[in-house]
Design a protein around this motif. Sequence first.
Motif, PDB file in Angstrom:
ATOM      1  N   ASP A 260       0.804  -1.223   0.000  1.00  0.00           N
ATOM      2  CA  ASP A 260       0.000   0.000   0.000  1.00  0.00           C
ATOM      3  C   ASP A 260       0.838   1.276   0.000  1.00  0.00           C
ATOM      4  OD1 ASP A 260      -2.265  -1.764   0.451  1.00  0.00           O
ATOM      5  OD2 ASP A 260      -1.450  -1.930   2.492  1.00  0.00           O
ATOM      6  N   VAL A 261       2.106   1.159  -0.397  1.00  0.00           N
ATOM      7  CA  VAL A 261       2.964   2.334  -0.339  1.00  0.00           C
ATOM      8  C   VAL A 261       2.808   3.175  -1.601  1.00  0.00           C
ATOM      9  CG1 VAL A 261       5.310   3.106   0.104  1.00  0.00           C
ATOM     10  CG2 VAL A 261       4.582   0.853   0.864  1.00  0.00           C
ATOM     11  N   ALA A 262       2.737   4.495  -1.435  1.00  0.00           N
ATOM     12  CA  ALA A 262       2.654   5.368  -2.597  1.00  0.00           C
ATOM     13  C   ALA A 262       3.972   5.343  -3.340  1.00  0.00           C
ATOM     14  CB  ALA A 262       2.323   6.792  -2.159  1.00  0.00           C
ATOM     15  N   ARG A 263       3.904   5.617  -4.634  1.00  0.00           N
ATOM     16  CA  ARG A 263       5.091   5.601  -5.466  1.00  0.00           C
ATOM     17  C   ARG A 263       6.108   6.629  -4.976  1.00  0.00           C
ATOM     18  NH1 ARG A 263       5.343   7.413 -10.871  1.00  0.00           N
ATOM     19  NH2 ARG A 263       3.206   8.053 -10.619  1.00  0.00           N
ATOM     20  N   GLY A 264       7.383   6.198  -4.865  1.00  0.00           N
ATOM     21  CA  GLY A 264       8.438   7.125  -4.496  1.00  0.00           C
ATOM     22  C   GLY A 264       8.512   7.444  -3.006  1.00  0.00           C
TER      23      GLY A 264
ATOM     24  N   HIS B 224       9.698  -9.341 -11.972  1.00  0.00           N
ATOM     25  CA  HIS B 224       8.446 -10.087 -11.961  1.00  0.00           C
ATOM     26  C   HIS B 224       7.554  -9.638 -10.823  1.00  0.00           C
ATOM     27  CE1 HIS B 224       9.411 -12.637 -15.175  1.00  0.00           C
ATOM     28  NE2 HIS B 224      10.454 -13.196 -14.588  1.00  0.00           N
ATOM     29  N   ASP B 225       8.109  -8.892  -9.885  1.00  0.00           N
ATOM     30  CA  ASP B 225       7.311  -8.472  -8.744  1.00  0.00           C
ATOM     31  C   ASP B 225       6.577  -7.185  -9.102  1.00  0.00           C
ATOM     32  OD1 ASP B 225       6.287  -7.497  -6.354  1.00  0.00           O
ATOM     33  OD2 ASP B 225       7.901  -8.402  -5.183  1.00  0.00           O
ATOM     34  N   LEU B 226       5.298  -7.321  -9.385  1.00  0.00           N
ATOM     35  CA  LEU B 226       4.540  -6.169  -9.884  1.00  0.00           C
ATOM     36  C   LEU B 226       4.456  -5.053  -8.850  1.00  0.00           C
ATOM     37  CD1 LEU B 226       1.765  -8.208 -11.686  1.00  0.00           C
ATOM     38  CD2 LEU B 226       3.554  -6.866 -12.785  1.00  0.00           C
ATOM     39  N   ASN B 227       4.435  -5.434  -7.569  1.00  0.00           N
ATOM     40  CA  ASN B 227       4.399  -4.397  -6.535  1.00  0.00           C
ATOM     41  C   ASN B 227       5.656  -3.544  -6.546  1.00  0.00           C
ATOM     42  OD1 ASN B 227       1.856  -4.688  -5.050  1.00  0.00           O
ATOM     43  ND2 ASN B 227       2.614  -6.762  -4.689  1.00  0.00           N
ATOM     44  N   VAL B 228       6.787  -4.186  -6.770  1.00  0.00           N
ATOM     45  CA  VAL B 228       8.046  -3.449  -6.833  1.00  0.00           C
ATOM     46  C   VAL B 228       8.073  -2.560  -8.075  1.00  0.00           C
ATOM     47  CG1 VAL B 228      10.546  -3.660  -7.065  1.00  0.00           C
ATOM     48  CG2 VAL B 228       9.312  -5.195  -5.548  1.00  0.00           C
ATOM     49  N   VAL B 229       7.630  -3.104  -9.193  1.00  0.00           N
ATOM     50  CA  VAL B 229       7.626  -2.333 -10.436  1.00  0.00           C
ATOM     51  C   VAL B 229       6.713  -1.105 -10.296  1.00  0.00           C
ATOM     52  CG1 VAL B 229       7.031  -2.387 -12.883  1.00  0.00           C
ATOM     53  CG2 VAL B 229       8.212  -4.302 -11.866  1.00  0.00           C
ATOM     54  N   ARG B 230       5.571  -1.295  -9.690  1.00  0.00           N
ATOM     55  CA  ARG B 230       4.672  -0.164  -9.502  1.00  0.00           C
ATOM     56  C   ARG B 230       5.345   0.910  -8.649  1.00  0.00           C
ATOM     57  NH1 ARG B 230       1.063   1.726  -4.990  1.00  0.00           N
ATOM     58  NH2 ARG B 230       2.643   0.506  -3.948  1.00  0.00           N
ATOM     59  N   TYR B 231       6.021   0.467  -7.584  1.00  0.00           N
ATOM     60  CA  TYR B 231       6.608   1.421  -6.658  1.00  0.00           C
ATOM     61  C   TYR B 231       7.709   2.252  -7.303  1.00  0.00           C
ATOM     62  CZ  TYR B 231       9.488   3.286  -2.984  1.00  0.00           C
ATOM     63  OH  TYR B 231      10.232   4.135  -2.229  1.00  0.00           O
TER      64      TYR B 231
END
Lengths: 325, 348
Positions: A260-264, B224-231
């Motif tokens: 649930d962390v916001a980008r950046g 492959h970790d979509l959560n990491v890519v999004r972040y």
Amino acid sequence: MTNLLDIQNLTIRFKGKRTVHAINDVSLSMKQGETLALLGESGSGKSVTLKALLGLLPPKRTDIAGSIHVNGTDVLSLSGKALQRYRGGEVSMVFQEPALALDPVYTVGHQIAETVMRHKGLSKEDALSTALDMLDRVRIPSANRRLNNYPHELSGGMRQRVMIALALACRPKLLLADEPTTALDATVQIQILLLLRELQKEFGMGVIFVTHDIGVAVEISERVAVMYAGQIVEEGTTREIIRDGRHPYTRGLLAANLHDVARGERLNAIAGSPPALEAKPDACSFAPRCPRALSACREALPPMITPSERRRVGCLRADETLAAE
Amino acid sequence: MSATDYAPKPDTGGPAQPLLIVKDLQKHFPVRGGLFGRTQAKVQAVDGVSFEVKKGETLGIVGESGCGKSTTAKLLIGLTEKDRGEIIFDGLSLGQRLPLKDLRKGVQMVFQDSYATLNPRLTILDSVAFGTKVQGLKDPNGLARKMMDRVGLNPNRFAHRYPHELSGGQRQRVNIARALAMSPRLVVLDEAVSALDKSVEAQVLNLLNDLRAEFGLTYIFISHDLNVVRYISDRILVMYLGEVVEVAPVDSIWKSQAHPYTRSLFSAMPSMDPDNRTQEPPLAGDPPNPINPPSGCRFHTRCRFASDVCKSDAPRLDGLAQNAAHMVVCHLYDAASGHPRAGQGIPA
Ligand SMILES: Nc1ncnc2c1ncn2[C@@H]1O[C@H](COP(=O)(O)OP(=O)(O)OP(=O)(O)O)[C@@H](O)[C@H]1O
Ligand SMILES: Nc1ncnc2c1ncn2[C@@H]1O[C@H](COP(=O)(O)OP(=O)(O)OP(=O)(O)O)[C@@H](O)[C@H]1O
Ligand code: SF4
Ligand SMILES: [Mg+2]
Ligand SMILES: [Mg+2]
């Protein structure tokens, strides 16, 4: 019925220029057909534990104390032929790094067939057909052609699936899997996890699955053990660990996830770094980084608290209610 | 770490010039086949891939295992020779005005397989310092120690160890430190954090963010970790069987995936609920053979929405009607494609 796995007070030291106390008094048991996820800090001893289980640690440079029994077999006493029979037959492993398990000079079909011939005494022809069947089962596309591929001709994900095929080819009682799906995309990963779940039931085998991904642990395992600095600091059912992780390290790990962390935004890494492992721990190893540490935590090893059957937490404050924080 | 430790080559093309432009990149690997093992067949690993990466931007690349992500990455740094296509780094075209060795000064790569990429006979310190020594920088060992510290490897403890004496996550951090020590402008990270535990991963991602803020670093982040890519990413590029199928700003694609493959990929993320585990994989069937990819849209053999036109005609990359920056390659979004649902997209 005997337990599938009994580890008692396992302690492992690497001797070298500097001694590394990699595993410190680990005890763990598993029933037949159970699945356990091993979570924990990088360098906390997950892979070393699995290597010990396979009898893979170089005896010259390692001191091992304690005991390991798999299906009643005293693993640490095995050597030579008996060790070879056990390894890859009774217990097999899927490694973190395909480079360690697959030989670059042989085709993947040859490697799987070779293992089956050695352990099961099959003819070359039957072994090759087993190899083909295994490649199919791990969903390698055009398996027939892939039999003749060399490892470097496969993508990272496919190499990983070949390793799984290799490990399962002899129908082991205990499968050790060291992050086998980290290199796979989400669609293939979930296919492999469902496949492992299916084969695990079908073969009735036990599985120890090392992962960093809590979601993967949820998908694959009934139970979770959390390691820190060569110790198991918490164990319980997956449900208990996810919903009610008690050890501050477990909590830190759950909080560091990215869901649930916001980008950046700055991420919640656990402050500080793990201990050097140069000496045997005589206090709580997590205390220097722990937000809840008391002075008693730095003075003696914390007690193992057992809130319920087969549930344990190595923390002085594990019994306090969470609201008291 | 100070600005003198990190000294990337200066910008030449100006801020509006994309740092990297890739045009119609292609790589087909010959494979043995036929009666006498003559090479006849070709694996179409990368087929007509084009994209841009702006300065200071992070482009995430995702896609099925074997779809050509690592090959694309290796083509970018000239480690694999391309069959066709153009690579333009800060305005200069590779092989024309930009020699390979100059490209390599600006671009570093962290590989997927950490064990295979470290020299087993070099200590960790020597590995990290190797590149900067070759470049003749001052005090390469001092810089190497600082970089090790930044990726969470205490140099006093790890400098003199050998790769086999490290855990998987520790080795991967050596690779990251080694790449960053070269002060690259573009870092291509191929599954660089997947071997790390969540807390160390968070530490490395924080470091990547810091370096980007401080030095305007640009990343291509394959994971492959979509959560990491999004972040970490500003935009996400999705590949399927050697081709780009979707490329979009991260918020837009996270909210709504346009391509049917992307939609399956995102719904394959593991459940976080022990009482609600995944029962069916969202994408069934085997990935097609890259030697002989399907006609028309390469995804049509596994797509729930495939119709006749998908088998015969290859769709083209185009922006969505409601958001031109969100680009997709699918007949469902092209009003003139002849698909029964042409112009309507995936049903809600
Ligand atoms: N052969 C060796 N000699 C000396 N130290 C070693 C050796 N192998 C492992 N270690 C050390 O033992 C500790 C445990 O390593 P292990 O590989 O089990 O970690 P891990 O929990 O699997 O970590 P990761 O998640 O990063 O793979 C680490 O600190 C590592 O540096
Ligand atoms: N040297 C090679 N010779 C022949 N085929 C190759 C070679 N390298 C890669 N391939 C093939 O090219 C395709 C793309 O591989 P690549 O490693 O780029 O995939 P990827 O997207 O990185 O996959 P993963 O996510 O599994 O790492 C695969 O079909 C692979 O088998
Ligand atoms: S073009 Fe057709 S087959 Fe391809 S993704 Fe779109 S609907 Fe599916
Ligand atoms: Mg490991
Ligand atoms: Mg790859």
